[in-house]
Write a protein that holds these residues in place. Structure first.
Motif, mmCIF file in Angstrom:
data_model
loop_
_atom_site.group_PDB
_atom_site.id
_atom_site.type_symbol
_atom_site.label_atom_id
_atom_site.label_comp_id
_atom_site.label_asym_id
_atom_site.label_seq_id
_atom_site.Cartn_x
_atom_site.Cartn_y
_atom_site.Cartn_z
ATOM 1 N N ARG A 218 0.683 -1.262 0.009
ATOM 2 C CA ARG A 218 0.002 -0.133 0.092
ATOM 3 C C ARG A 218 0.782 1.433 -0.156
ATOM 4 N N TRP A 219 1.876 1.385 0.798
ATOM 5 C CA TRP A 219 2.754 2.252 0.799
ATOM 6 C C TRP A 219 3.363 2.593 -0.507
ATOM 7 N N LEU A 220 3.755 1.518 -1.300
ATOM 8 C CA LEU A 220 4.294 1.543 -2.615
ATOM 9 C C LEU A 220 3.386 2.365 -3.482
ATOM 10 N N PHE A 221 2.265 2.353 -3.659
ATOM 11 C CA PHE A 221 1.266 2.917 -4.360
ATOM 12 C C PHE A 221 1.056 4.431 -3.881
ATOM 13 N N ILE A 222 0.901 4.495 -2.549
ATOM 14 C CA ILE A 222 0.706 5.855 -1.855
ATOM 15 C C ILE A 222 1.958 6.584 -2.059
ATOM 16 N N ILE A 223 3.090 6.379 -2.310
ATOM 17 C CA ILE A 223 4.421 7.180 -2.255
ATOM 18 C C ILE A 223 4.397 7.539 -3.677
ATOM 19 N N GLU A 224 4.464 6.535 -4.333
ATOM 20 C CA GLU A 224 4.572 6.815 -6.154
ATOM 21 C C GLU A 224 3.506 7.642 -6.443
ATOM 22 N N GLY A 225 2.138 7.563 -6.129
ATOM 23 C CA GLY A 225 1.185 8.454 -6.271
ATOM 24 C C GLY A 225 1.585 9.850 -5.993
ATOM 25 N N LEU A 226 1.856 10.109 -4.831
ATOM 26 C CA LEU A 226 2.267 11.490 -3.968
ATOM 27 C C LEU A 226 3.525 12.018 -4.915
ATOM 28 N N MET A 227 4.362 11.361 -5.556
ATOM 29 C CA MET A 227 5.487 11.768 -6.394
ATOM 30 C C MET A 227 4.853 12.200 -7.854
ATOM 31 N N THR A 228 3.877 11.565 -8.256
ATOM 32 C CA THR A 228 3.240 12.104 -9.382
ATOM 33 C C THR A 228 2.503 13.297 -9.420
ATOM 34 N N VAL A 229 1.933 13.560 -8.352
ATOM 35 C CA VAL A 229 1.048 14.974 -8.154
ATOM 36 C C VAL A 229 2.082 15.659 -7.972
#
Length: 499
Positions: A218-229
């Motif tokens: 879950r942290w993998l998706f959350i952190i990489e999504g934040l990077m994209t934003v």
């Protein structure tokens, strides 16, 4: 080999003319040097601004698209892993891969046509959708059931559709035919950096297992999504407009005019109202060039999608732990990046594409053959992934540049690049469904399918090159019997294809 003529720098002869009416050769030479120096500066400026912006955009898109493979490998076989926590069915991972590409493929061409209309500036169009994609990427890490994951991935496919095709279209509009090939390699290698760093991030993020009550995947998706934003803000601020109306901080008016004139000399007039721009959209959609090169890209992308989606799983099954398997994927992607740079650079220098693509396919074939015959030794099968990477990833930028070089007009470029990226990515429908869990670790269906499509790709590229040669011969025969006016009109619509 078709020759690409570079625009001759315009020399102001009046300024070079002496008072007695003779020409000052020194002035002409100085002016020529100044113009060539300006051309080099403008090329570097595009390389340092446009390509990194489009490349970083593509890096994050590719990372967000492929991180589900790393998320799966983090907890494969564990009740708290991606599949266990969401209670996914046996083919659930395959379906989660496929559902992303359904809206992705359908929306590619409409999105690029909207971008081509230029009603919404590229920085808002691309940056805004990238922000939405990042938010959805974070939502993957917050879903509580399998249905929620499918819904989020479907929306991700819809919002990502315009981004890779739009980025390749932007590069096509800023570079001449010959210059574009190497820039596509730079651009595409940014994409390869996504899964390259995804493996490293997955290794690091695994340490967050249980933090805040969330599993590591879950942290993998959350952190990489934040990077994209976060990066989407810079896309909105710094992404250039199209060349004819580029912002003043990027190109001064005289620099903009010079680039536009060079592009028209390379590709022909692409402004609204030109003969090639007046071609109806249905005629663009059925153009044989677009479909020929897209099928070549499709065959290549079967391998790329297989390596992207299943290499972490395959490495885990070869005996490495999920943690080590994440790191073991990094050299595979690195080899593809290096091979892509080297092969595309040489191809661009000699202005030839076919032999390099066919040579790369041969490396690809070696990898698939090793996998298909199932050599038991893990090191040999690991080596096979390198052959597949080195053979696959140089093909993709060369094919993009090859199609771009054989299209003229913004409408053709918008549709052609979108169709290649969109339909080419339909290869993911195949690769997502031929690696059947029950066949592990031999995966006979998956490896046979990859091998067959690689062979088909070899024959398509060979046949495509032969067809271009025949078309060029027919063009020259037709031109020989035309008047000057007819020849000028003919050349505006039918130009010499590059090989």
């Amino acid at each position: 080999m078709a020759e690409i003529l570079r625009p001759v720098p315009q020399v102001d002869l009046k300024m070079a003319e002496q008072s007695d009416g003779s020409m000052n050769s020194s002035s002409v030479g100085d002016t020529l040097k100044d113009d060539l120096a300006l051309d080099r500066r403008l090329l570097w400026r595009r390389d340092l601004v446009l390509v990194p912006i489009m490349g970083i955009l593509y890096t994050l898109l590719f990372l967000d698209r492929t991180n589900i493979a790393n998320a799966r490998a983090l907890g494969i076989g564990s009740p708290t892993g991606l599949e266990g926590a969401l209670h996914m069915p046996p083919n659930g991972f395959n379906i989660a891969l496929v559902i992303f590409y359904i809206p992705f493929v359908l929306a590619e061409i409409p999105a690029n046509l909207v971008l081509n209309l230029n009603k919404i500036k590229p920085r808002y169009f691309l940056g805004g959708q990238m922000c939405l994609l990042g938010i959805l990427g974070m939502c993957q890490g917050l879903v509580q059931n399998y249905g929620g994951l499918l819904a989020v991935r479907f929306l991700m496919g819809a919002f990502e559709a315009s981004l890779p095709a739009g980025a390749t279209y932007m590069i096509s509009t800023y570079y001449t035919k010959r210059d574009a090939a190497l820039r596509f390699a730079w651009f595409f290698n940014f994409a390869l950096a996504g899964p390259f760093f995804s493996g490293l991030l997955a290794y690091a993020i695994q340490r967050l297992e249980g933090t805040g009550g969330y599993q590591g995947w879950r942290w993998l998706f959350i952190i990489e999504g934040l990077m994209t934003v976060f990066i989407s803000v810079f896309i909105v601020l710094f992404c250039p407009n199209f060349p004819h109306e580029a912002q003043s901080w990027f190109l001064k008016p005289h620099e903009r005019d010079r680039i536009v004139s060079q592009l028209e000399a390379s590709r022909g007039a692409e402004t609204k109202g030109s003969a090639v721009d007046d071609v109806p959209i249905w005629k663009v959609l059925v153009d044989w060039r677009i479909h020929l090169f897209t099928m070549c890209f499709f065959c290549c992308d079967v391998t790329a999608a297989s390596v992207s989606a299943f290499s972490p799983t395959i490495l885990t099954e070869l005996g490495w732990t999920s943690t080590v398997a994440q790191l073991m994927t990094m050299p595979i992607w690195a080899s593809g990046i290096i091979a892509s740079f080297v092969v595309t650079y040489i191809s661009s220098r000699v202005n030839l594409r076919t032999p390099f693509i066919l040579g790369a396919i041969c490396f690809q074939l070696i990898g698939w053959i090793i996998m298909r015959v199932y050599v038991p030794h893990a090191g040999v099968r690991y080596m096979a992934l390198f052959f597949m990477s080195v053979g696959t990833f140089p093909q993709m930028p060369i094919l993009m540049g090859w199609l771009s070089a054989n299209l003229r007009g913004r409408k053709y470029l918008a549709v052609g690049m979108a169709w290649m990226i969109g339909f080419g990515n339909c290869a993911n429908f195949i690769s997502s469904n031929v690696f059947i869990r029950a066949e592990a670790p031999r995966y006979q269906t998956g490896f046979t399918t990859g091998l067959v499509f690689t062979v088909v790709g070899f024959f398509l590229v060979s046949s495509g090159c032969a067809l271009l040669v025949v078309k060029n011969q027919k063009r020259e025969t037709a031109r020989a019997s035309m008047s000057d006016a007819e020849r000028e009109r003919h050349d505006e619509l039918y130009f010499k294809f590059v090989l």
